[in-house]
Design a protein around this motif. Structure first.
Motif, PDB file in Angstrom:
ATOM      1  N   UNK A   2     -15.569 -23.601  73.358  1.00  0.00           N
ATOM      2  CA  UNK A   2     -14.541 -24.528  72.938  1.00  0.00           C
ATOM      3  C   UNK A   2     -15.071 -26.156  73.068  1.00  0.00           C
ATOM      4  N   UNK A   3     -16.093 -26.683  73.900  1.00  0.00           N
ATOM      5  CA  UNK A   3     -16.743 -28.045  73.350  1.00  0.00           C
ATOM      6  C   UNK A   3     -15.521 -28.695  73.266  1.00  0.00           C
ATOM      7  N   UNK A   4     -14.277 -28.298  74.515  1.00  0.00           N
ATOM      8  CA  UNK A   4     -13.628 -29.976  74.030  1.00  0.00           C
ATOM      9  C   UNK A   4     -12.759 -29.435  72.394  1.00  0.00           C
ATOM     10  N   UNK A   5     -12.657 -28.220  72.060  1.00  0.00           N
ATOM     11  CA  UNK A   5     -12.625 -28.921  70.983  1.00  0.00           C
ATOM     12  C   UNK A   5     -10.890 -29.100  70.902  1.00  0.00           C
ATOM     13  N   UNK A  67     -12.712 -31.230  65.872  1.00  0.00           N
ATOM     14  CA  UNK A  67     -11.181 -31.021  65.726  1.00  0.00           C
ATOM     15  C   UNK A  67     -11.381 -30.441  64.445  1.00  0.00           C
ATOM     16  N   UNK A  68     -10.293 -28.685  64.697  1.00  0.00           N
ATOM     17  CA  UNK A  68     -10.366 -27.702  63.853  1.00  0.00           C
ATOM     18  C   UNK A  68      -8.644 -27.653  63.321  1.00  0.00           C
ATOM     19  N   UNK A  69      -8.238 -27.551  61.812  1.00  0.00           N
ATOM     20  CA  UNK A  69      -6.912 -27.297  61.769  1.00  0.00           C
ATOM     21  C   UNK A  69      -6.902 -25.959  60.858  1.00  0.00           C
ATOM     22  N   UNK A  70      -6.177 -25.037  61.226  1.00  0.00           N
ATOM     23  CA  UNK A  70      -5.518 -23.711  60.880  1.00  0.00           C
ATOM     24  C   UNK A  70      -4.463 -22.822  61.317  1.00  0.00           C
ATOM     25  N   UNK A  71      -4.291 -21.860  60.049  1.00  0.00           N
ATOM     26  CA  UNK A  71      -2.911 -21.942  59.599  1.00  0.00           C
ATOM     27  C   UNK A  71      -2.996 -20.600  59.006  1.00  0.00           C
ATOM     28  N   UNK A  72      -1.763 -20.363  58.842  1.00  0.00           N
ATOM     29  CA  UNK A  72      -1.494 -18.851  58.702  1.00  0.00           C
ATOM     30  C   UNK A  72      -0.223 -18.693  57.292  1.00  0.00           C
ATOM     31  N   UNK A  73      -0.893 -18.144  55.915  1.00  0.00           N
ATOM     32  CA  UNK A  73       0.344 -18.535  54.890  1.00  0.00           C
ATOM     33  C   UNK A  73       0.496 -19.571  54.093  1.00  0.00           C
ATOM     34  N   UNK A  74       1.627 -20.111  54.070  1.00  0.00           N
ATOM     35  CA  UNK A  74       1.966 -21.724  53.780  1.00  0.00           C
ATOM     36  C   UNK A  74       1.529 -22.560  54.864  1.00  0.00           C
TER      37      UNK A  74
END
Length: 238
Positions: A2-5, A67-74
């Motif tokens: 993860x390296x602190x992500x 910084x990673x942004x993630x999501x499902x559907x809407x």
């Protein structure tokens, strides 16, 4: 790994409700997960959701950490907007993970997106239409070109969001020189999730590459190593 992500997870629910998804995989990988909140379409119309998520990202991110942004559907639609357009400037998000994203309400093969009362109607406050500024602004494919790495996953049997939404976006991202990793696999809407071993494996590989690619400058800011180090850069699989 993860390296602190930091992973900013954006919930789905058609923009009008809040679903719940088990995203503990990210925590198992040593990442800090922040569940973002944003105004639903019954509370405010587009682009209030993007404004809210940018505020959430500002509060969640940590100096020197990916910084990673993630999501499902809407939520995937919104995650793509934050990732591709940036929080404060284009390129300040390190990667986006989008599962089953709706991206283009004007797609010819998706007439249901332009029916009165559908989720896009609720999001915009009106039926999507060609030439309409809000429709164009909320269409993800109009915001490619920032170089942000993107992981896209979609089920072939998705009856809610056509898998061609993912394939069309993948083509646009590749044409704009984004590192793109796309998997279209078996499953209906909601079945391409982090509990599946095949999905788990793809997500782990993508995140390992992206977090390893982000190195801090001496002043603590992040910079991305040259794209040549990404063994999956531009990969297209099915």
């Amino acid at each position: 790994m993860g390296d602190g992500a930091v992973v900013l997870w954006v919930h789905g629910g058609g923009w009008y409700s809040r679903d719940s998804t088990d995203v503990s995989l990210f925590e198992l990988l040593g990442m800090r997960v922040v569940h973002a909140r944003y105004r639903l379409s019954g509370e405010a119309t587009w682009p209030a959701q993007l404004d809210d998520l940018r505020d959430e990202a500002r509060a969640a991110r940590l100096p020197g950490s990916p910084l990673i942004v993630a999501g499902a559907s809407a939520g995937a639609h919104l995650a793509l907007h934050v990732g591709l357009r940036g929080v404060d400037r284009p390129g300040d998000v390190d990667a986006v993970l989008a599962f089953e994203p709706p991206v283009d309400p004007l797609a010819p093969d998706w007439p249901r997106a332009r029916v009165e009362g559908n989720p896009w109607h609720r999001l915009l406050g009106h039926v999507p239409a060609p030439g309409d500024a809000a429709t164009l602004d909320c269409t993800v494919t109009r915001h490619v070109g920032t170089g942000t790495p993107v992981l896209l996953m979609h089920g072939m049997s998705d009856a809610a969001v056509p898998p061609t939404q993912t394939l069309g976006l993948a083509a646009a991202l590749l044409a704009a020189s984004h590192p793109v990793h796309v998997t279209v696999t078996d499953g209906a809407h909601g079945e391409v999730n982090l509990h599946r071993p095949d999905v788990d494996a793809v997500v782990r590989r993508f995140l390992a590459a992206q977090t390893a690619a982000v190195i801090p400058n001496v002043d603590g800011r992040r910079q991305r190593q040259p794209e040549g180090i990404h063994p999956q850069s531009g990969a297209l699989s099915s």
